[in-house]
Design a protein around this motif. Structure first.
Motif, PDB file in Angstrom:
ATOM      1  N   TYR B 149     -30.229 -60.554   2.418  1.00 53.75           N
ATOM      2  CA  TYR B 149     -31.217 -60.309   3.476  1.00 53.75           C
ATOM      3  C   TYR B 149     -30.728 -59.230   4.439  1.00 53.75           C
ATOM      4  O   TYR B 149     -31.474 -58.364   4.843  1.00 53.75           O
ATOM      5  CB  TYR B 149     -31.486 -61.588   4.263  1.00 53.75           C
ATOM      6  CG  TYR B 149     -32.109 -62.671   3.433  1.00 53.75           C
ATOM      7  CD1 TYR B 149     -33.365 -62.498   2.861  1.00 53.75           C
ATOM      8  CD2 TYR B 149     -31.445 -63.871   3.209  1.00 53.75           C
ATOM      9  CE1 TYR B 149     -33.934 -63.488   2.093  1.00 53.75           C
ATOM     10  CE2 TYR B 149     -32.013 -64.872   2.439  1.00 53.75           C
ATOM     11  CZ  TYR B 149     -33.260 -64.664   1.889  1.00 53.75           C
ATOM     12  OH  TYR B 149     -33.821 -65.654   1.117  1.00 53.75           O
ATOM     13  N   MET B 150     -29.443 -59.310   4.812  1.00 48.69           N
ATOM     14  CA  MET B 150     -28.926 -58.434   5.859  1.00 48.69           C
ATOM     15  C   MET B 150     -28.666 -57.019   5.347  1.00 48.69           C
ATOM     16  O   MET B 150     -28.482 -56.112   6.144  1.00 48.69           O
ATOM     17  CB  MET B 150     -27.650 -59.053   6.433  1.00 48.69           C
ATOM     18  CG  MET B 150     -27.336 -58.701   7.860  1.00 48.69           C
ATOM     19  SD  MET B 150     -28.687 -58.882   9.023  1.00 48.69           S
ATOM     20  CE  MET B 150     -28.222 -60.343   9.930  1.00 48.69           C
ATOM     21  N   THR B 151     -28.645 -56.802   4.033  1.00 45.69           N
ATOM     22  CA  THR B 151     -28.519 -55.428   3.541  1.00 45.69           C
ATOM     23  C   THR B 151     -29.891 -54.867   3.141  1.00 45.69           C
ATOM     24  O   THR B 151     -30.263 -53.791   3.572  1.00 45.69           O
ATOM     25  CB  THR B 151     -27.573 -55.333   2.328  1.00 45.69           C
ATOM     26  OG1 THR B 151     -27.925 -56.334   1.390  1.00 45.69           O
ATOM     27  CG2 THR B 151     -26.141 -55.520   2.742  1.00 45.69           C
ATOM     28  N   TRP B 152     -30.634 -55.603   2.336  1.00 48.61           N
ATOM     29  CA  TRP B 152     -31.868 -55.053   1.766  1.00 48.61           C
ATOM     30  C   TRP B 152     -32.954 -54.812   2.813  1.00 48.61           C
ATOM     31  O   TRP B 152     -33.567 -53.748   2.826  1.00 48.61           O
ATOM     32  CB  TRP B 152     -32.394 -55.983   0.665  1.00 48.61           C
ATOM     33  CG  TRP B 152     -31.706 -55.756  -0.642  1.00 48.61           C
ATOM     34  CD1 TRP B 152     -30.368 -55.833  -0.878  1.00 48.61           C
ATOM     35  CD2 TRP B 152     -32.306 -55.383  -1.883  1.00 48.61           C
ATOM     36  NE1 TRP B 152     -30.099 -55.552  -2.194  1.00 48.61           N
ATOM     37  CE2 TRP B 152     -31.276 -55.269  -2.835  1.00 48.61           C
ATOM     38  CE3 TRP B 152     -33.612 -55.146  -2.278  1.00 48.61           C
ATOM     39  CZ2 TRP B 152     -31.517 -54.924  -4.153  1.00 48.61           C
ATOM     40  CZ3 TRP B 152     -33.850 -54.811  -3.594  1.00 48.61           C
ATOM     41  CH2 TRP B 152     -32.808 -54.702  -4.518  1.00 48.61           C
ATOM     42  N   ILE B 153     -33.219 -55.797   3.663  1.00 45.86           N
ATOM     43  CA  ILE B 153     -34.351 -55.644   4.602  1.00 45.86           C
ATOM     44  C   ILE B 153     -34.061 -54.552   5.636  1.00 45.86           C
ATOM     45  O   ILE B 153     -34.882 -53.656   5.828  1.00 45.86           O
ATOM     46  CB  ILE B 153     -34.703 -56.997   5.252  1.00 45.86           C
ATOM     47  CG1 ILE B 153     -35.070 -58.010   4.166  1.00 45.86           C
ATOM     48  CG2 ILE B 153     -35.864 -56.832   6.225  1.00 45.86           C
ATOM     49  CD1 ILE B 153     -35.252 -59.417   4.679  1.00 45.86           C
ATOM     50  N   PRO B 154     -32.881 -54.549   6.310  1.00 43.32           N
ATOM     51  CA  PRO B 154     -32.625 -53.456   7.258  1.00 43.32           C
ATOM     52  C   PRO B 154     -32.537 -52.090   6.572  1.00 43.32           C
ATOM     53  O   PRO B 154     -32.925 -51.086   7.168  1.00 43.32           O
ATOM     54  CB  PRO B 154     -31.281 -53.837   7.887  1.00 43.32           C
ATOM     55  CG  PRO B 154     -31.166 -55.299   7.696  1.00 43.32           C
ATOM     56  CD  PRO B 154     -31.835 -55.578   6.386  1.00 43.32           C
TER      57      PRO B 154
END
Lengths: 313, 271
Positions: B149-154
């Motif tokens: 979540y913390m790599t792909w979405i941002p």
């Protein structure tokens, strides 16, 4: 339309810049990469060597504790643990149930997602937004709670049974059946699928749909020839994420499923803990991983194809 | 098209009702149990109402410890995840460096290994590193679940910030840092917010791994649920469920607009 055009232009300009070596880029992506390599890649690699019968080094302790450990008899190892698993009738039942639940739940989730998203795209009504909002609620409910809530709702003392008892109908107890796992899997997977598919549908320009309508195309044709093809990538992403999630699920089948056969996620944990057969447990994990990788390749392929089509690569 | 004839409208309202029943039914049914003294088949109504289960939960020291552990762990996990992943997300979103795609797909495929199998495999490493049954051990397990979540979405959020806005600000004489802070970061904020919410939920709700690695030394709220449903009456599990769902409901209010607005969906399209 204006926003669409400017987006294309932006993507076009991106396509010009080719990937190039960048020390800074690599350095910045190193921390999460190292974390994943050490705590996901390394254990999986060590686990794989253990499943092949390498019992020395890091696998020494687990080989002493575990039962029915096979030690390698070739330089590359042995398939004895794999053969154990494939000759276990319990495993074959588990595998069948796991595949059945995964395929059925994924198909149902995608159909529900498509129905709601298409409806929301074609007719902007209050019902449509209520449906989408409802479908997203499970995203915010911890899976332990969802599983337990569904267990009590469809269980022996559950609402459905009590409700039908008022009319003298004896409703079956669904808990501890494959149906309950499917219900639970749909319940927990629906939000992500809806978010993906409806976002894909919303990105389709009105002009395309209006033009088709003006030419007298029936709704079925608009859906089959415009909406679904243009939202293909998000639909495939939704389907692959849903399938991978259900394939390896643990809490839902643990609370809702039958004891035997059960889904592989639960059986992996049983073999590791209760039966103390870590080697066979890991073999099953790799079989699930193999199936998940097949689905993941579909996902990556679909992504790259859509990137090529829009000229990003 | 806009005017729907009557049978269709009826069908529609019916499907909304069915959906509400399917989604909300189980949650409301469980939640209602937190306030009843007993509720048995075939009675549609409970035998009485009571608040005693609530005091039971707040008196039980094991349950209280689990609540405390969860409330301490999850914020730390999210903060760590931000520190570790956001720079990488920025790089993946803005720089077209060699290995970028391999990085994104690598993170994704790490996520597609069955979690329960990974936790079984990780035991070997944890014994070697003396992490079994420790706070740090549970922390790492939960951290792993937040990375995607913390790599792909941002990354998607950073990628969608228009370059010409930044260039205009630079031309007007703003420093590089100021442009980053007031334009890039601010415009990527909704995506980062969604990533924070999803990571918090992933950590707060993580049960399988925390149980395998933490129990019996460290219990969090979800892992406590495993033993709760076996050893306590259903009403106690109901009270605990409401407590466990509270943070999620608060976060839902905070990020609903952005999650439904497509930030989450955008984050999972590989670019």
């Amino acid at each position: 339309m204006i926003s669409l055009r400017s987006k294309n232009k932006e993507e076009g300009s991106r396509a010009v810049t080719r990937a190039r070596p960048s020390f800074l880029g690599l350095a910045l992506s190193l921390p999460p990469l190292l974390l994943v390599l050490i705590f996901v890649g390394l254990p999986i690699f060590i686990g794989f060597t253990f499943s092949l019968g390498f019992t020395k080094g890091p696998n020494r302790i687990i080989s002493i504790i575990g039962q029915q450990i096979h030690v390698k008899n070739h330089w590359w190892g042995t398939f004895a643990a794999y053969s154990d698993v494939f000759h276990d009738s319990r495993f074959l039942g588990d595998l069948g149930l796991t595949l059945f639940v995964t395929v059925l739940s994924t198909v149902l989730v995608i159909l529900m997602g498509l129905a709601i998203s298409i409806y929301q795209r074609l007719i902007r009504s209050k019902q449509a937004s209520v449906l989408v909002t409802l479908a997203i609620i499970p995203l915010f409910v911890p899976v332990v709670i969802s599983a337990w809530a569904i267990h009590t709702f469809y269980g022996g003392d559950g609402f459905l049974r009590s409700f039908f008892a008022q009319f003298g109908i004896s409703f079956p107890t669904l808990t501890s059946t494959a149906s309950a796992i499917v219900i639970g899997s749909i319940w927990t997977s629906l939000p992500f699928a809806i978010l993906m598919i409806s976002s894909g549908m919303q990105g389709i320009p009105d002009a395309l749909i209006d033009a088709a309508k003006d030419c007298g195309a029936p709704v079925a044709r608009i859906i089959g020839h415009i909406l679904i093809p243009l939202a293909k990538t998000p639909i495939i992403i939704a389907a692959s994420f849903t399938a991978i999630g259900i394939l390896g699920s643990f809490t839902i089948p643990l609370f809702l499923g039958p004891n035997q056969p059960t889904m592989l996620g639960v059986e992996i944990s049983n073999f590791f803990g209760s039966y103390n057969r870590p080697q066979q447990s890991l073999v099953m994990a790799f079989i699930v991983f193999l199936a998940a990788s097949g689905i993941a390749i579909l996902y990556v392929w679909s992504n790259i194809k859509s990137a090529k089509e829009s000229g990003r690569i | 098209m806009r005017t729907i004839f009557r049978p269709a409208r009826l069908l529609l309202n019916l499907s909304v009702l069915l959906m509400a029943f399917f989604i909300l039914g189980p949650i409301l049914w469980l939640a209602a149990h937190a306030f009843v003294s007993g509720w048995q088949y075939p009675h549609l109504y409970p035998s009485g109402f009571t608040f005693t289960w609530w005091s039971k939960v707040f008196m039980d020291s094991a349950l209280k410890t689990a609540i405390k552990n969860s409330l301490i762990l999850s914020p730390i996990v999210v903060l760590l995840s931000m520190v570790i992943c956001l720079p990488a997300a920025y790089a993946a979103g803005r720089m077209n460096y060699w290995g970028r795609k391999v990085f994104m797909i690598g993170i994704f495929s790490a996520n597609s290994f069955p979690k329960i199998g990974l936790f079984a495999a990780i035991a070997t490493l944890y014994y070697t590193l003396n992490l079994m049954g420790t706070f740090v051990g549970v922390l790492i397990i939960q951290l792993l679940g937040t990375i995607i979540y913390m790599t792909w979405i941002p990354a998607a959020a950073f990628a969608s910030v228009p370059r010409n806005l930044e260039e205009a600000a630079r031309d007007a004489g703003a420093s590089k840092f100021r442009v980053f802070r007031t334009i890039t970061l601010r415009m990527a904020m909704p995506g980062i917010l969604v990533a924070i919410v999803m990571s918090f939920l992933a950590s707060f709700d993580e049960a399988q791994g925390s149980y395998l690695v933490g129990a019996p030394a460290i219990y969090t709220m979800p892992t406590e649920m495993y033993s709760l449903v076996q050893n306590y009456p259903i009403q106690v599990a109901a009270v605990f469920s409401i407590l466990l769902a509270l943070p999620s409901v608060l976060l839902l209010g905070l990020a609903r607009k952005h999650i439904m607005g497509g930030q989450l969906a955008d984050g999972f399209q590989l670019k």
